[in-house]
Design a protein around this motif. Structure first.
Motif, PDB file in Angstrom:
ATOM      1  N   SER A 110       0.826  -1.213   0.000  1.00 28.10           N
ATOM      2  CA  SER A 110       0.000   0.000   0.000  1.00 28.10           C
ATOM      3  C   SER A 110       0.858   1.260   0.000  1.00 28.10           C
ATOM      4  CB  SER A 110      -0.929   0.009   1.210  1.00 28.10           C
ATOM      5  OG  SER A 110      -1.878  -1.035   1.157  1.00 28.10           O
ATOM      6  N   LEU A 111       1.923   1.259   0.783  1.00 22.81           N
ATOM      7  CA  LEU A 111       2.793   2.434   0.845  1.00 22.81           C
ATOM      8  C   LEU A 111       3.390   2.740  -0.530  1.00 22.81           C
ATOM      9  CD1 LEU A 111       4.720   1.720   4.182  1.00 22.81           C
ATOM     10  CD2 LEU A 111       2.636   3.088   3.864  1.00 22.81           C
ATOM     11  N   ILE A 112       3.822   1.705  -1.242  1.00 22.83           N
ATOM     12  CA  ILE A 112       4.408   1.906  -2.570  1.00 22.83           C
ATOM     13  C   ILE A 112       3.375   2.446  -3.533  1.00 22.83           C
ATOM     14  CG2 ILE A 112       5.391   0.695  -4.556  1.00 22.83           C
ATOM     15  CD1 ILE A 112       6.818  -1.153  -2.563  1.00 22.83           C
TER      16      ILE A 112
ATOM     17  N   HIS B 281      -0.726  -2.965  13.937  1.00 22.54           N
ATOM     18  CA  HIS B 281       0.549  -2.568  14.545  1.00 22.54           C
ATOM     19  C   HIS B 281       1.462  -1.932  13.506  1.00 22.54           C
ATOM     20  CE1 HIS B 281       0.489  -3.795  18.699  1.00 22.54           C
ATOM     21  NE2 HIS B 281       0.083  -5.011  18.411  1.00 22.54           N
ATOM     22  N   PHE B 282       1.595  -2.583  12.360  1.00 21.80           N
ATOM     23  CA  PHE B 282       2.476  -2.058  11.323  1.00 21.80           C
ATOM     24  C   PHE B 282       2.024  -0.672  10.870  1.00 21.80           C
ATOM     25  CE2 PHE B 282       3.998  -6.481  10.400  1.00 21.80           C
ATOM     26  CZ  PHE B 282       5.351  -6.202  10.490  1.00 21.80           C
ATOM     27  N   ARG B 283       0.741  -0.506  10.655  1.00 20.60           N
ATOM     28  CA  ARG B 283       0.246   0.779  10.165  1.00 20.60           C
ATOM     29  C   ARG B 283       0.423   1.877  11.213  1.00 20.60           C
ATOM     30  NH1 ARG B 283      -5.073  -1.827   7.081  1.00 20.60           N
ATOM     31  NH2 ARG B 283      -4.000  -2.170   5.077  1.00 20.60           N
ATOM     32  N   HIS B 284       0.278   1.528  12.466  1.00 21.61           N
ATOM     33  CA  HIS B 284       0.483   2.506  13.537  1.00 21.61           C
ATOM     34  C   HIS B 284       1.953   2.911  13.629  1.00 21.61           C
ATOM     35  CE1 HIS B 284      -0.204   4.228  17.649  1.00 21.61           C
ATOM     36  NE2 HIS B 284       1.066   3.866  17.787  1.00 21.61           N
ATOM     37  N   GLU B 285       2.843   1.925  13.687  1.00 25.71           N
ATOM     38  CA  GLU B 285       4.267   2.241  13.886  1.00 25.71           C
ATOM     39  C   GLU B 285       4.867   2.950  12.673  1.00 25.71           C
ATOM     40  OE1 GLU B 285       5.453   2.137  16.714  1.00 25.71           O
ATOM     41  OE2 GLU B 285       3.964   0.850  17.701  1.00 25.71           O
ATOM     42  N   ILE B 286       4.427   2.597  11.467  1.00 28.40           N
ATOM     43  CA  ILE B 286       4.952   3.291  10.291  1.00 28.40           C
ATOM     44  C   ILE B 286       4.473   4.733  10.288  1.00 28.40           C
ATOM     45  CG2 ILE B 286       3.138   2.924   8.565  1.00 28.40           C
ATOM     46  CD1 ILE B 286       6.896   2.324   7.994  1.00 28.40           C
ATOM     47  N   GLY B 287       3.352   5.003  10.973  1.00 29.47           N
ATOM     48  CA  GLY B 287       2.900   6.380  11.127  1.00 29.47           C
ATOM     49  C   GLY B 287       3.907   7.208  11.894  1.00 29.47           C
ATOM     50  N   HIS B 288       4.506   6.640  12.945  1.00 28.78           N
ATOM     51  CA  HIS B 288       5.551   7.359  13.679  1.00 28.78           C
ATOM     52  C   HIS B 288       6.740   7.653  12.761  1.00 28.78           C
ATOM     53  CE1 HIS B 288       3.752   7.249  17.623  1.00 28.78           C
ATOM     54  NE2 HIS B 288       3.623   5.920  17.604  1.00 28.78           N
TER      55      HIS B 288
ATOM     56  N   ASP C  11      -1.806  10.228  18.737  1.00 31.46           N
ATOM     57  CA  ASP C  11      -2.980  10.668  17.980  1.00 31.46           C
ATOM     58  C   ASP C  11      -2.668  10.612  16.483  1.00 31.46           C
ATOM     59  OD1 ASP C  11      -5.442  11.690  17.309  1.00 31.46           O
ATOM     60  OD2 ASP C  11      -5.019  13.735  18.001  1.00 31.46           O
ATOM     61  N   TRP C  12      -1.501  11.129  16.100  1.00 31.67           N
ATOM     62  CA  TRP C  12      -1.078  11.087  14.700  1.00 31.67           C
ATOM     63  C   TRP C  12      -0.979   9.643  14.196  1.00 31.67           C
ATOM     64  CZ3 TRP C  12      -0.031  13.371  10.171  1.00 31.67           C
ATOM     65  CH2 TRP C  12       0.825  12.709   9.289  1.00 31.67           C
ATOM     66  N   ALA C  13      -0.297   8.783  14.963  1.00 33.56           N
ATOM     67  CA  ALA C  13      -0.075   7.414  14.507  1.00 33.56           C
ATOM     68  C   ALA C  13      -1.383   6.641  14.394  1.00 33.56           C
ATOM     69  CB  ALA C  13       0.887   6.691  15.455  1.00 33.56           C
ATOM     70  N   GLU C  14      -2.300   6.873  15.328  1.00 28.57           N
ATOM     71  CA  GLU C  14      -3.602   6.215  15.247  1.00 28.57           C
ATOM     72  C   GLU C  14      -4.381   6.679  14.020  1.00 28.57           C
ATOM     73  OE1 GLU C  14      -5.267   3.955  18.291  1.00 28.57           O
ATOM     74  OE2 GLU C  14      -3.384   3.529  17.273  1.00 28.57           O
TER      75      GLU C  14
ATOM     76  N   LEU D 266      -4.788   4.397   6.430  1.00 29.40           N
ATOM     77  CA  LEU D 266      -4.365   3.240   5.649  1.00 29.40           C
ATOM     78  C   LEU D 266      -5.415   2.136   5.678  1.00 29.40           C
ATOM     79  CD1 LEU D 266      -0.557   2.935   6.501  1.00 29.40           C
ATOM     80  CD2 LEU D 266      -1.646   4.116   4.580  1.00 29.40           C
ATOM     81  N   HIS D 267      -6.070   1.932   6.830  1.00 30.25           N
ATOM     82  CA  HIS D 267      -7.185   0.980   6.881  1.00 30.25           C
ATOM     83  C   HIS D 267      -8.217   1.332   5.810  1.00 30.25           C
ATOM     84  CE1 HIS D 267      -5.654  -0.691  10.514  1.00 30.25           C
ATOM     85  NE2 HIS D 267      -6.299   0.047  11.399  1.00 30.25           N
ATOM     86  N   MET D 268      -8.586   2.595   5.770  1.00 33.42           N
ATOM     87  CA  MET D 268      -9.647   3.038   4.872  1.00 33.42           C
ATOM     88  C   MET D 268      -9.249   2.883   3.410  1.00 33.42           C
ATOM     89  SD  MET D 268     -10.533   6.402   7.173  1.00 33.42           S
ATOM     90  CE  MET D 268     -11.696   7.165   6.065  1.00 33.42           C
ATOM     91  N   ARG D 269      -8.048   3.330   3.067  1.00 29.74           N
ATOM     92  CA  ARG D 269      -7.623   3.267   1.677  1.00 29.74           C
ATOM     93  C   ARG D 269      -7.577   1.823   1.174  1.00 29.74           C
ATOM     94  NH1 ARG D 269      -5.455   7.759  -0.996  1.00 29.74           N
ATOM     95  NH2 ARG D 269      -5.846   6.402  -2.799  1.00 29.74           N
ATOM     96  N   ASP D 270      -6.990   0.925   1.982  1.00 31.95           N
ATOM     97  CA  ASP D 270      -6.829  -0.458   1.533  1.00 31.95           C
ATOM     98  C   ASP D 270      -8.169  -1.186   1.500  1.00 31.95           C
ATOM     99  OD1 ASP D 270      -5.541  -2.671   0.591  1.00 31.95           O
ATOM    100  OD2 ASP D 270      -4.540  -3.188   2.447  1.00 31.95           O
TER     101      ASP D 270
END
Length: 481
Positions: A191-193, A263-270, A329-332, A338-342
């Motif tokens: 998704s990131l790519i 977890h991955f989507r949250h941490e990549i947000g940081h 707050d940002w990471a959440e 990303l949840h929504m887009r995918d």
């Protein structure tokens, strides 16, 4: 309150990224994780630049592959069962000696790695691929690499710095858990790519601003491994891949949702806060919407653990944990974007559109967005309202099967503005510019404290303290991970 309305065809939501609806050359449905069609045995491989799962046939040279085409296809599916390496030979394990930096390392780049798999073609112009080295390891990676790429790992696997010890007799399921972790990570990276976000290995591609992963496991009777982010390094405790353990933690922390992918989507947000927000003109908008990131991180989390979230957190945040600190707050919110887009991308690729159903809902309006005057505001609003209708329907379907809600969250008005801000950042591709354009400031909550630039790498200074807190204190935190 706005009157409830029946859903009806509106402007289409955001364009599809690539979808998740794949078919083998024989017509059989196949899935993102598949490396072989189970009906005709045709090898399959994922081209991360195109976002497509391809049927494959042998390429012009040994151990190379091409997209299947009828004129040159073999009568019988070719063998695709490479000899797996010995477990101790798989690179990156905790027990392995430190690797010598490879010659493929380059200076930091101003743009993400944009080399496409089409850089290496045969005489007919067809793309020639090679398989990721991790195809025959417990990671079971089905991704493809351009034949001329000097690396043997795909764009997802090359992000790993450390993987679990696959030879540890005390934890013989490390390989199985690692495979689950890698599958979730590949879905994240794909998704990131496709969103054209910078995705580069801190090990071999961008030594200063890239990202890398440590997949660790707490030793038997040893110290607890914390999941978190620190200056481009994301650490994940692979016990999160154990369904029973993860569910026990979810219940203990009173969370409505806890998954590997979350977890991955949250941490990549940081990571992307460091990469895209900190030190850029976007920081002003972040302050207006999310608050002052220089607040003491450890103290804020301790207060959350001691006292729980504010009573009115549902009016301002997507989760209780988001209320603990502006970084969280940002990471959440990033994870939810990303949840929504995918999820919408997947639904639409299978032809599932809520515009076909009579479904009551209360739509969001333009004035809830971060920049309602933005040229793309109506399109994002259509996307957001599509999500609201889709999750209402899917929640009811989950309940009809006696399962927890598909999406156990409610989006308050303030979160809608935050999601729009993230969308504008992602679609701006401002990180490709030498001087990113200044986003138009929008009215936001009054800021508190002295706003000084801060980097969430400061979290590294409180890791031991937070670990102690998590081990000793009852936790009350609803998160979207």
């Amino acid at each position: 309150m706005l009157p409830k309305q029946l859903s009806s065809p509106t402007e289409p939501p955001l364009p599809l990224l690539a979808g998740r609806n794949y078919h083998c050359q024989c017509g059989q449905p196949v899935f993102f994780r598949n490396s072989k069609c189970l009906v005709c045995r045709t090898p399959l491989g994922y081209d991360c630049e195109l976002g497509l799962l391809l049927s494959l046939m042998p390429g012009p040279r040994p151990e190379t592959w091409q997209k299947w085409h009828a004129l040159g296809a073999p009568a019988v599916a070719p063998p695709d069962d490479p000899q797996p390496p010995a477990l101790e030979e798989i690179p990156g394990q905790e027990s392995a000696p430190a690797e010598v930096p490879s010659d493929t390392r380059t200076a930091p780049q101003d743009t993400p790695d944009t080399q496409t798999d089409a850089d290496e073609n045969d005489a007919t112009g067809r793309v020639v691929y090679k398989r990721c080295l991790n195809l025959s390891t417990p990671a079971s990676c089905n991704w493809l690499i351009a034949e001329n790429d000097p690396q043997d790992m795909c764009r997802a696997c090359r992000l790993n710095r450390t993987i679990p010890d696959l030879t540890d007799p005390a934890q013989p399921d490390n390989g199985y858990l690692w495979g689950l972790v890698e599958l979730a990570k590949r879905r994240l990276v794909s998704s990131l790519i496709l969103l054209k976000l910078p995705v580069a290995s801190r090990m071999s591609e961008d030594l200063e601003r890239g990202v890398m992963f440590d997949f660790l496991r707490s030793p038997v009777n040893g110290p607890h491994v914390m999941t978190g982010h620190n200056t481009g390094l994301i650490t994940l405790n692979i016990d999160e891949a154990d369904d029973a353990k993860r569910e026990a933690v979810r219940k203990a922390m009173r969370e409505p949702y806890r998954t590997l992918l979350g977890h991955f989507r949250h941490e990549i947000g940081h990571y992307y806060w460091d990469r895209l927000i900190n030190g850029t003109p976007w920081l002003e908008g972040f302050h207006a919407l999310f608050g002052d990131e220089s607040l003491d991180y450890a103290a804020c989390l301790k207060r959350n653990y001691d006292e729980g979230p504010p009573a009115d957190w549902r009016l301002h945040f997507v989760s209780a944990y988001a209320s603990s600190h502006p970084w969280e707050d940002w990471a959440e919110c990033w994870a939810h974007y990303l949840h929504m887009r995918d999820a919408i991308d997947t639904a639409l690729s299978f032809g599932l559109s809520v515009d076909r159903f009579d479904l009551e809902f209360t739509p969001f309006t333009l004035d809830a967005l971060y920049q309602p005057e933005h040229p793309g505001a109506k399109q994002f609003l259509a996307f957001l309202n599509h999500w609201a209708r889709l999750t209402t329907m899917l929640n009811e379907m989950s309940r009809s099967m006696g399962q927890p809600d598909f999406y156990p969250f409610v989006l308050p008005r303030e979160v809608v503005g935050k999601l729009h801000f993230i969308h504008l950042l992602v679609t701006s591709e401002s990180w490709l510019e030498a001087s990113p354009s200044q986003p138009v400031p929008a009215p936001g909550p009054e800021q508190t404290g002295d706003l000084e630039p801060a980097n969430n790498s400061g979290q590294s200074q409180v890791q031991l303290q937070l670990q102690q807190m998590q081990q000793e204190m009852p936790v009350v935190a609803w998160t979207s991970r």
